[in-house]
Design an enzyme around this catalytic site. Sequence first.
Site, PDB file in Angstrom:
ATOM      1  N   TYR A 191       0.861  -1.179   0.000  1.00 38.61           N
ATOM      2  CA  TYR A 191       0.000   0.000   0.000  1.00 38.61           C
ATOM      3  C   TYR A 191       0.895   1.226   0.000  1.00 38.61           C
ATOM      4  O   TYR A 191       1.532   1.537   1.012  1.00 38.61           O
ATOM      5  CB  TYR A 191      -0.902  -0.016   1.232  1.00 38.61           C
ATOM      6  N   THR A 194       2.398   6.993   1.703  1.00 37.89           N
ATOM      7  CA  THR A 194       3.375   7.961   2.214  1.00 37.89           C
ATOM      8  C   THR A 194       4.457   8.246   1.175  1.00 37.89           C
ATOM      9  O   THR A 194       4.931   7.347   0.480  1.00 37.89           O
ATOM     10  CB  THR A 194       4.021   7.414   3.494  1.00 37.89           C
ATOM     11  N   ARG A 375      11.918 -12.678  40.898  1.00 40.19           N
ATOM     12  CA  ARG A 375      13.172 -11.984  41.212  1.00 40.19           C
ATOM     13  C   ARG A 375      13.129 -11.492  42.653  1.00 40.19           C
ATOM     14  O   ARG A 375      12.169 -10.834  43.076  1.00 40.19           O
ATOM     15  CB  ARG A 375      13.374 -10.795  40.266  1.00 40.19           C
ATOM     16  N   GLU A 493       0.509   5.203   9.648  1.00 36.35           N
ATOM     17  CA  GLU A 493      -0.944   5.358   9.514  1.00 36.35           C
ATOM     18  C   GLU A 493      -1.433   6.634  10.185  1.00 36.35           C
ATOM     19  O   GLU A 493      -2.529   6.682  10.739  1.00 36.35           O
ATOM     20  CB  GLU A 493      -1.679   4.133  10.087  1.00 36.35           C
TER      21      GLU A 493
END
Length: 738
Positions: A191, A194, A375, A493
């Site tokens: 696609y 940009t 831990r 996006e």
Amino acid sequence: ENDVGGRKNIVDSETISLQTPVSRCVRESSRDPRTDLAFERARATFRSKELEMLLAGGIENVKLRKLVAETVTKDAVFGNKTSEKYSLRREELYRTTLEKYLEIPRVAREILAKMDTIDGGTNNRSESSGSSNNNNRLIAIARVVREFIDEPGGLDLHLGMFIPTIQGQGTDAQKKYWLSKCMNLEIVGTYAQTELGHGTFIRGLETTCTYDVRRKEFIVHSPTLTATKWWPGGLGKTATHAIVMARLFVPSSSSSSPSSVGPVFADKGIHAFVVQIRSTKDHLPLPGVQCGDIGDKMGYNAVDNGFLRFDHVRIPKDAMLMAHSKVLDDGTYIPPPVKKAAYGTMVFVRSDIVMNAALYMKKAVTIALRYNLVRRQSNADSTNNNVETQVLDYQHSQRTLFPILASSFAFHCTSDFMRRMYFEFVKRSQSSKKDFDALPELHATSSGLKAFCSWKTKDAIESCRLTCGGHGYLANAGFGTTFASYAPNVTYEGDNNVLCLQTSRYLLKTMRALQAKLVTEVKLVGQMRYLGESGNTFTSTLGHEVDIRDEDGLLRAYEHRAWRLCSQATARAGNLSVDEAMRLDMVSWIKVAKSHCALVVLSNFFDGIHEAEKLKVSKETIAVLKRLATLHALCGIEDELGDWVEDGYLEAMQCQLIRAEIAQLLQELRPDAAALADSLGLDDYFLNSTLGARDGNVYENLFAAAQKAPFNASHTPPGYADLLWPRFNRKGDGRSKL
């Protein structure tokens, strides 16, 4: 006699006898992390399996995920994920990731066959309805397998953008022609939107597509350097085709005869065109096409993000996707029935990003919680063999991780909301009525939530890493690649700040319509109702008329903040155009959008709990969900307390109550930490972390990973013969004999 470091180490009995009591003393104060994690699971106040099933959407989905995990772990292509991922060169990372993507259909079919065997063959039907059902099941399985790969790849945009764009913007004939090729991987698409010089501002794109009336073709061209398509995933090496978003130019009249000054064209804005860019025979770029990879990035390097330029490339007229807008043979342009009808694909992708935000926040917090549970650090207990304190017993660790855990549940509920909202829009827009009324709110909501959720998730991944100390910085802990793969969500996006302004534009228009009596409170839909209501309450009832944990009181607080910020920004905007208002008061409007999205997320979290109550979920599970939702709400207030104190909505006493209640909630949630992490339902294969494995065997996992590290294949380092050996073996090196 031991083989240590490649040399025989002979230990005499005297040495052993001297060391034995010392070793025993140290071992007495240590704990097996597996025992710690088992104990933590046993102390839970609810059943994690029940919550896991609720989040997954039913027992069948839980079974599917477990079957996928078992299958990929044993598969020849998928099974080597752990040993390879963190040390591969980019070329190998690209190849192995692509190989997994290409094997998804095979693995999905194998899993479907196993499911049918387990079900006794009841799903293995030959009728057309059964075939259709199997296809849907295969797609659902393939999505889960893709999730388990947990590495962005060269086929991501083929699956996530190329196919959905054709489905959403193509005519029936175009879908029939292209989709079968896509599904069978006869072609691979990307696609291309940009550009080198333009990203979020889509109207500014410079790639052109000019219609030639005489030849009934379009001419795709890159008229400037900044018109170069830049960043599309899969474009660098993989794709054969691209959906190219370009400015459509058509003749300004129906005449094809040039005028004395040359042809005159009208710019009809951005449209989608399917363009072949590489040969399917030898994969070379087609004539007039220049494309390649843009180079290494901070992360995300299994994806071949690329560049693309066109030099007067001709494509057929039906390359334009024409479900909404059309160009007739004579060059006449037919606009879409709704101006932003083509936004559907963009909304789908942004909705998908919201869903992924929940997934990757779950991943990071699962790893961090499990490690913090096993831990032990400092504050040795002299009454218990000097056993040190579990890191998660420190309040700071809880204050960091429990709100992130709560947000992962909130984002999960919000992603369900977005999915329902999107598919309801698709159903209405594709009906005979062509109902696009929900699109403005859907676009505004998806834009804001994409920004809000991706920001929060990116920051959460790093916060989770920091709670794991030095070990969290190891590649095999899983945080580094998770952060590097997720961080681009903040910018691709749509830049998040710009997307916030898209949301704010809608809020400003709605607020102005309310003030002008163009809409009433009754007509406000969805998540916008508060715009007409919240101004009625100027002080909070929390800690006064209602308990500090009161759901309605918390929602009212978030509504008040969103309403106040929006109404004040609207007042400052006066009679300015929407564009000018956004430009001159941008920081405030971004904050307006964030406050609106925070309300949407909290509202969906509470709604999700109400839906669970309808499903007869146990009271213990509902109770822990309510604690999480309340913690999410209260921490959101404390983290941005000034927004509520600024106008006196909260007073000093209420602020103190909020802090005290957060501390109380942290204590209440502490026994459920391991069970809540388990309920997120993430398999060890997906987590791929030495720190986050379900068995809690952290130290053995870390040591085993170090032994397998490629850098340890030889005891001599690279360059040893030329760089180090000559220095270690110099004669007369001048060192003191003292």
